[in-house]
Design a protein around this motif. Structure first.
Motif, PDB file in Angstrom:
ATOM      1  N   ILE A 120      40.450  45.821  32.393  1.00 60.02           N
ATOM      2  CA  ILE A 120      40.491  45.223  33.728  1.00 60.02           C
ATOM      3  C   ILE A 120      41.041  43.796  33.595  1.00 60.02           C
ATOM      4  CG2 ILE A 120      38.052  44.438  33.588  1.00 60.02           C
ATOM      5  CD1 ILE A 120      39.562  45.702  36.823  1.00 60.02           C
ATOM      6  N   GLY A 121      41.859  43.398  34.540  1.00 60.03           N
ATOM      7  CA  GLY A 121      42.548  42.104  34.424  1.00 60.03           C
ATOM      8  C   GLY A 121      41.677  40.897  34.717  1.00 60.03           C
ATOM      9  N   VAL A 122      40.687  40.709  33.886  1.00 66.43           N
ATOM     10  CA  VAL A 122      39.751  39.602  34.051  1.00 66.43           C
ATOM     11  C   VAL A 122      39.757  38.793  32.764  1.00 66.43           C
ATOM     12  CG1 VAL A 122      37.255  39.108  34.182  1.00 66.43           C
ATOM     13  CG2 VAL A 122      38.262  40.831  35.696  1.00 66.43           C
ATOM     14  N   THR A 123      39.605  37.471  32.884  1.00 63.41           N
ATOM     15  CA  THR A 123      39.462  36.639  31.685  1.00 63.41           C
ATOM     16  C   THR A 123      37.977  36.392  31.464  1.00 63.41           C
ATOM     17  OG1 THR A 123      41.498  35.530  32.295  1.00 63.41           O
ATOM     18  CG2 THR A 123      40.156  34.484  30.600  1.00 63.41           C
ATOM     19  N   ALA A 124      37.475  36.851  30.329  1.00 62.19           N
ATOM     20  CA  ALA A 124      36.053  36.640  30.029  1.00 62.19           C
ATOM     21  C   ALA A 124      35.916  35.423  29.133  1.00 62.19           C
ATOM     22  CB  ALA A 124      35.485  37.872  29.338  1.00 62.19           C
ATOM     23  N   LEU A 125      35.118  34.478  29.553  1.00 63.53           N
ATOM     24  CA  LEU A 125      34.848  33.293  28.737  1.00 63.53           C
ATOM     25  C   LEU A 125      33.422  33.385  28.253  1.00 63.53           C
ATOM     26  CD1 LEU A 125      36.087  30.073  30.550  1.00 63.53           C
ATOM     27  CD2 LEU A 125      36.935  31.161  28.487  1.00 63.53           C
ATOM     28  N   VAL A 126      33.248  33.564  26.970  1.00 67.55           N
ATOM     29  CA  VAL A 126      31.890  33.647  26.445  1.00 67.55           C
ATOM     30  C   VAL A 126      31.539  32.301  25.820  1.00 67.55           C
ATOM     31  CG1 VAL A 126      30.334  34.852  24.880  1.00 67.55           C
ATOM     32  CG2 VAL A 126      32.177  36.108  26.017  1.00 67.55           C
ATOM     33  N   LEU A 161      30.653  40.468  34.684  1.00 66.28           N
ATOM     34  CA  LEU A 161      31.870  41.282  34.557  1.00 66.28           C
ATOM     35  C   LEU A 161      31.912  42.418  35.571  1.00 66.28           C
ATOM     36  CD1 LEU A 161      32.388  41.418  30.693  1.00 66.28           C
ATOM     37  CD2 LEU A 161      33.977  40.475  32.391  1.00 66.28           C
ATOM     38  N   THR A 162      30.762  42.898  35.992  1.00 70.54           N
ATOM     39  CA  THR A 162      30.769  43.993  36.964  1.00 70.54           C
ATOM     40  C   THR A 162      31.220  43.472  38.335  1.00 70.54           C
ATOM     41  OG1 THR A 162      28.459  43.801  37.727  1.00 70.54           O
ATOM     42  CG2 THR A 162      28.834  45.034  35.712  1.00 70.54           C
ATOM     43  N   PHE A 163      30.715  42.317  38.720  1.00 70.26           N
ATOM     44  CA  PHE A 163      31.144  41.714  39.986  1.00 70.26           C
ATOM     45  C   PHE A 163      32.647  41.398  39.893  1.00 70.26           C
ATOM     46  CE2 PHE A 163      27.257  40.204  42.437  1.00 70.26           C
ATOM     47  CZ  PHE A 163      26.311  40.792  41.615  1.00 70.26           C
ATOM     48  N   ALA A 164      33.039  40.852  38.741  1.00 67.50           N
ATOM     49  CA  ALA A 164      34.440  40.477  38.539  1.00 67.50           C
ATOM     50  C   ALA A 164      35.346  41.699  38.669  1.00 67.50           C
ATOM     51  CB  ALA A 164      34.613  39.825  37.172  1.00 67.50           C
ATOM     52  N   THR A 165      34.886  42.826  38.143  1.00 70.80           N
ATOM     53  CA  THR A 165      35.657  44.069  38.213  1.00 70.80           C
ATOM     54  C   THR A 165      35.877  44.475  39.676  1.00 70.80           C
ATOM     55  OG1 THR A 165      34.800  44.788  36.084  1.00 70.80           O
ATOM     56  CG2 THR A 165      35.691  46.511  37.502  1.00 70.80           C
ATOM     57  N   GLY A 166      34.815  44.381  40.462  1.00 71.45           N
ATOM     58  CA  GLY A 166      34.930  44.730  41.882  1.00 71.45           C
ATOM     59  C   GLY A 166      35.899  43.812  42.609  1.00 71.45           C
ATOM     60  N   ILE A 167      35.799  42.528  42.322  1.00 68.77           N
ATOM     61  CA  ILE A 167      36.674  41.556  42.997  1.00 68.77           C
ATOM     62  C   ILE A 167      38.135  41.803  42.620  1.00 68.77           C
ATOM     63  CG2 ILE A 167      37.289  39.094  43.142  1.00 68.77           C
ATOM     64  CD1 ILE A 167      34.248  38.510  42.742  1.00 68.77           C
ATOM     65  N   LYS A 168      38.374  42.004  41.329  1.00 63.37           N
ATOM     66  CA  LYS A 168      39.753  42.189  40.858  1.00 63.37           C
ATOM     67  C   LYS A 168      40.368  43.472  41.417  1.00 63.37           C
ATOM     68  CE  LYS A 168      43.321  41.050  38.369  1.00 63.37           C
ATOM     69  NZ  LYS A 168      44.062  39.791  38.610  1.00 63.37           N
ATOM     70  N   MET A 169      39.577  44.542  41.446  1.00 62.40           N
ATOM     71  CA  MET A 169      40.094  45.801  41.990  1.00 62.40           C
ATOM     72  C   MET A 169      40.355  45.673  43.489  1.00 62.40           C
ATOM     73  SD  MET A 169      40.647  47.936  39.641  1.00 62.40           S
ATOM     74  CE  MET A 169      40.925  49.475  40.515  1.00 62.40           C
ATOM     75  N   ALA A 170      39.472  44.919  44.161  1.00 53.94           N
ATOM     76  CA  ALA A 170      39.628  44.775  45.609  1.00 53.94           C
ATOM     77  C   ALA A 170      40.831  43.910  45.950  1.00 53.94           C
ATOM     78  CB  ALA A 170      38.359  44.170  46.211  1.00 53.94           C
ATOM     79  N   ASN A 171      41.091  42.915  45.133  1.00 56.27           N
ATOM     80  CA  ASN A 171      42.225  42.029  45.390  1.00 56.27           C
ATOM     81  C   ASN A 171      42.868  41.575  44.078  1.00 56.27           C
ATOM     82  OD1 ASN A 171      44.065  40.154  46.178  1.00 56.27           O
ATOM     83  ND2 ASN A 171      42.651  38.908  47.384  1.00 56.27           N
ATOM     84  N   PRO A 172      43.797  42.383  43.574  1.00 53.56           N
ATOM     85  CA  PRO A 172      44.386  42.124  42.249  1.00 53.56           C
ATOM     86  C   PRO A 172      45.157  40.811  42.161  1.00 53.56           C
ATOM     87  CG  PRO A 172      45.002  44.299  43.063  1.00 53.56           C
ATOM     88  CD  PRO A 172      44.326  43.600  44.186  1.00 53.56           C
ATOM     89  N   LYS A 173      45.446  40.196  43.301  1.00 53.94           N
ATOM     90  CA  LYS A 173      46.215  38.947  43.251  1.00 53.94           C
ATOM     91  C   LYS A 173      45.367  37.782  42.754  1.00 53.94           C
ATOM     92  CE  LYS A 173      49.066  40.071  47.206  1.00 53.94           C
ATOM     93  NZ  LYS A 173      48.057  40.625  48.139  1.00 53.94           N
ATOM     94  N   LEU A 174      44.072  37.939  42.793  1.00 50.74           N
ATOM     95  CA  LEU A 174      43.198  36.834  42.407  1.00 50.74           C
ATOM     96  C   LEU A 174      43.112  36.697  40.886  1.00 50.74           C
ATOM     97  CD1 LEU A 174      40.333  37.507  44.982  1.00 50.74           C
ATOM     98  CD2 LEU A 174      42.066  35.692  45.078  1.00 50.74           C
ATOM     99  N   ASN A 175      43.000  35.466  40.423  1.00 48.43           N
ATOM    100  CA  ASN A 175      42.742  35.208  39.007  1.00 48.43           C
ATOM    101  C   ASN A 175      41.239  35.151  38.823  1.00 48.43           C
ATOM    102  OD1 ASN A 175      45.421  34.310  37.546  1.00 48.43           O
ATOM    103  ND2 ASN A 175      45.477  33.580  39.670  1.00 48.43           N
ATOM    104  N   VAL A 176      40.707  36.168  38.187  1.00 51.75           N
ATOM    105  CA  VAL A 176      39.247  36.269  38.097  1.00 51.75           C
ATOM    106  C   VAL A 176      38.791  35.885  36.691  1.00 51.75           C
ATOM    107  CG1 VAL A 176      37.254  37.766  38.469  1.00 51.75           C
ATOM    108  CG2 VAL A 176      39.338  38.112  39.813  1.00 51.75           C
ATOM    109  N   ILE A 177      37.904  34.913  36.645  1.00 51.06           N
ATOM    110  CA  ILE A 177      37.405  34.419  35.365  1.00 51.06           C
ATOM    111  C   ILE A 177      35.902  34.620  35.309  1.00 51.06           C
ATOM    112  CG2 ILE A 177      37.074  32.330  33.982  1.00 51.06           C
ATOM    113  CD1 ILE A 177      39.876  31.560  35.534  1.00 51.06           C
ATOM    114  N   ALA A 178      35.454  35.351  34.305  1.00 51.73           N
ATOM    115  CA  ALA A 178      34.011  35.599  34.169  1.00 51.73           C
ATOM    116  C   ALA A 178      33.466  34.660  33.100  1.00 51.73           C
ATOM    117  CB  ALA A 178      33.758  37.049  33.786  1.00 51.73           C
ATOM    118  N   LEU A 179      32.476  33.921  33.489  1.00 56.63           N
ATOM    119  CA  LEU A 179      31.938  32.877  32.616  1.00 56.63           C
ATOM    120  C   LEU A 179      30.520  33.270  32.211  1.00 56.63           C
ATOM    121  CD1 LEU A 179      32.635  29.343  33.928  1.00 56.63           C
ATOM    122  CD2 LEU A 179      30.651  29.812  32.562  1.00 56.63           C
TER     123      LEU A 179
END
Ligand SMILES: Cc1ncc(C[n+]2csc(CCOP(=O)(O)OP(=O)(O)O)c2C)c(N)n1
Ligand code: SF4
Lengths: 283, 381
Positions: free
Chosen positions: A120-126, A80-98
């Motif tokens: 943060i606009g990330v989809t977390a899949l647990v 989720l931390t990497f995902a947060t960085g990616i999403k903030m850097a480029n909000p257009k991406l659909n970021v899914i954390a698995l």
């Protein structure tokens, strides 16, 4: 025109240049979750280039390597931390954390809380298999009380964690739970989750027969799927049941569904305000 | 001859200079967690980045998350940084290794304070030198830079970003509390007066691209995530396509390349300042705030007729071996003053190989090494 089968869809998204076979045990539920993820993305029509799958470490974490998206296999608990960085850097991406249950709830518990709180606009899949799969079957925070594991040979003493309650409490925008037995429903909530703004979390209950089942009364993976079938029930029906009848039934479905804007949206809106050209002089 | 545009002069803290340097180098992403004595870097970035086109500032829940977010942002194409101090630096180590393995550019500023543990939170020290070199697990190359005054804080931050981008690697800027909290007049370079390097992006069509392919410099081009080049990034040992491998020849190829891409560019990477070293019979080797004490001590020694010199290290790792060897042509004694128990003198001894006496001056009481302490040892010969 012939109808496209589920398999044909999936094949479009697998990395055929990657050396298969995969690392999963026969009967593992993780592959089913990956299948639902692929079909959800397909049905939403999101181009592959716009999807980033950020995975943690564990059997679940290995899934990222097989799918033809942008994929990042991170460190244990930190997806989720990497995902947060990616999403903030480029909000257009659909970021899914698995993430696995060990990944998301134990070592990564703090990140899960704060990703939900920050919205943060990330989809977390647990992918919750109630156990540490990859390291050989040690207890995870989701191991049910009383179950036997490699590190709890006398039975799990502490209580099992409820992912959904945690995500709700922490402020996630969308929270749902499904199982790999109820595939269609899982696919539906996953599709909803990816489509929602802000932080969404889907807990997928997925059996690990190899590490959890064998030690705990489930002789085969089929037994574990039967267990999913008999314990899971829709959250609406569950809520109607009187407390004493709930036992260890597992509510599945959607628990939270809001549409508050994601953190990245709020942040960039603030920035747009700063950067508004100041009108000089007027007419 | 065109007149040089006058530079803006500002009065700044070392930490402010770091933030200015980062912005000049093109940093558009800061993720961090506050800790003394590095916090001003974060506070300035919190102020400036939201007002910069596309600039992102985010305060994370801890240093582990900070590193994760910075790596993620860099993968998505940003020049990204974080700043911390000892305890936070320790927490960042696992992901630092990831950034090395996944060849992700980023700048990590560590303003050292007294340790171990929470130690002497607001006191200066240089105790993280070997942590910077070996803090993460496994064998790996690393670039560690330093600065001994406020102007250098700015210049070396720009250098750190340039090296990170050029070599696709995390770069650590190791500062000490004295340098970070000193306020001095500095000059801001004008745009065009300094190099700004950005990572090479692939020019071939996505189907041709191999993310970890061998290149002349050993540095593969790096497209931002989401730009049409889909590939797998992992901390596992991987083949040229980015997929995990345990085949010995592929493992060795990767390890060789990530070492070689740093080692072979020592002329670019290993930066020092040589002060009266040409004929020095006694040479002080110092870095950070101690280098300032050493410079004064060397001048005083010269006034007393002693041929002393100072090799000021601006790059700590890879250790500037060739510069030290040059000094060894005439120096019989090397003096290494440090605010630790001898973390850099080990490197000096390793490189000296018994060809000169190596004398150490060590302080771990939260006080700086003074010029007179160094002068005393120089005068002893
Ligand atoms: C910092 C760190 N600690 C421990 C490990 C070892 N480790 C690898 S996978 C794993 C647990 C995986 O369990 P889970 O997240 O539930 O995923 P699963 O394998 O069950 O899908 C652990 C503890 C690690 N890789 N990194
Ligand atoms: S160990 Fe368990 S979780 Fe891992 S692949 Fe096998 S069944 Fe799946």
């Amino acid at each position: 025109m012939s109808k496209i089968t589920g398999n044909e869809i999936i094949h479009q998204y697998l990395r055929h240049n990657k050396k298969f076979p995969h690392v999963l045990c026969a009967g593992c539920g993780h592959g089913i979750v990956l299948g639902t993820l692929i079909r959800s993305i397909h049905s939403l029509g999101i181009p592959k280039d716009d999807v980033v799958v950020v995975a943690g470490i564990g059997c679940s974490g290995r899934l990222a390597v097989y799918v033809d998206f942008n994929t990042v296999h991170t460190t244990h608990g930190r997806a989720l931390t990497f995902a947060t960085g990616i999403k903030m850097a480029n909000p257009k991406l659909n970021v899914i954390a698995l993430m696995g249950d060990g990944d998301a709830l134990s070592i990564g518990g703090n990140h899960l809380i704060h990703a939900a709180r920050r919205n943060i606009g990330v989809t977390a899949l647990v992918l919750n298999n109630n156990i540490y799969g990859m390291t050989g079957g040690q207890s995870s925070p989701a191991t049910p009380e009383g179950s036997v594991t490699m590190t709890n040979p006398y039975g799990q003493l502490d209580r099992s964690f409820d992912t959904v309650e945690l995500a709700k409490g922490a402020g996630a925008n969308y929270v749902a739970r499904g199982t790999v037995f109820h595939v269609n429903r899982l696919e539906k909530i996953m599709t909803e989750a990816i489509g929602r703004p802000g932080f969404s979390l889907v807990e997928a209950i997925t059996p690990c027969h190899t590490q959890f089942g064998r030690k705990n009364k489930y002789k085969s993976s089929v037994d574990m799927y039967k267990w999913l079938k008999s314990t899971a029930m829709s959250v609406d029906r569950y809520n109607e049941l009187p407390e004493e009848k709930r036992g260890d039934r597992l509510p599945i479905g959607v628990f939270v569904d809001r549409d508050r804007p994601g953190f990245e949206e709020v942040y960039y809106a603030m920035q747009a305000d700063f950067l508004k050209p100041t009108v000089k002089g007027g007419k | 001859m065109p007149r040089r545009k006058k530079r803006t002069e500002i009065f700044a803290l070392g930490n402010e200079a770091v933030a200015e340097g980062a912005l000049l180098a093109g940093c558009t992403f800061y993720g961090g967690y506050p800790i003394t004595p590095s916090t001003e870097v974060m506070e300035i970035m919190a102020n400036r980045l939201p007002k910069t086109e596309g600039g992102v500032f985010i305060q994370l829940e801890d240093e582990i998350a900070s590193m994760g977010a910075v790596i993620g942002a860099s993968l998505a194409g940003r020049k990204a940084m974080t700043a911390t101090s000892g305890p936070g630096f320790s927490l960042m180590q696992e992901n630092l290794g990831y950034a090395i393995m996944a060849e992700t550019p980023m700048v990590l500023v560590n303003v050292m304070r007294g340790g171990p543990s929470t130690g002497l939170p607001t006191c200066p020290a240089q105790g993280d030198v070997q942590q910077a070199r070996w803090g993460t697990h496994g064998d790996h190359p690393i670039i560690v830079l330093s600065a001994s005054n406020v102007q250098e804080c700015l210049d070396m931050t720009i250098t750190a970003f340039n090296m990170a981008e050029k070599y696709r690697t995390p770069v650590i800027l190791l500062l000490d509390e004295v340098t970070s909290h000193t306020r001095e007049k500095i000059e801001l370079p004008n745009p065009g007066e300094f190099e700004v390097f950005s990572r090479t992006v692939p020019s071939m069509p996505p189907e041709w691209y191999k993310p970890y392919e061998e290149t002349v410099r050993g540095v593969p081009p790096m497209p931002p995530v989401g730009s049409g080049y889909r590939f797998h990034v992992t901390g596992l040992t991987h083949d040229r396509n980015g997929f995990p491998t345990q085949r010995p020849e592929e493992v060795v190829e990767l390890m060789d390349r990530i070492h070689r891409k740093i080692d072979q560019f020592f002329y670019d990477i290993q930066l020092v300042e040589e002060i009266q070293t040409e004929d020095a019979e006694i040479c002080v080797i110092a870095y950070g705030c101690v280098a300032r004490s050493a410079e004064l001590a060397v001048h005083q020694a010269r006034q007393n007729g002693v041929k002393a010199g100072l090799l000021k290290l601006k790059t700590l790792f890879p250790y500037p071996r060739r510069h030290t060897e040059k000094v060894l042509a005439h120096a019989k004694t090397l003096i290494v003053p440090e605010m630790n128990m001898g973390q850099m003198s080990r490197e000096v001894k390793r490189v000296t190989m018994g060809n000169a006496a190596v004398r150490t001056i060590n302080r771990v009481d939260g006080q700086i090494v003074t010029p007179s302490e160094i002068l005393k040892v120089i005068m002893q010969g």
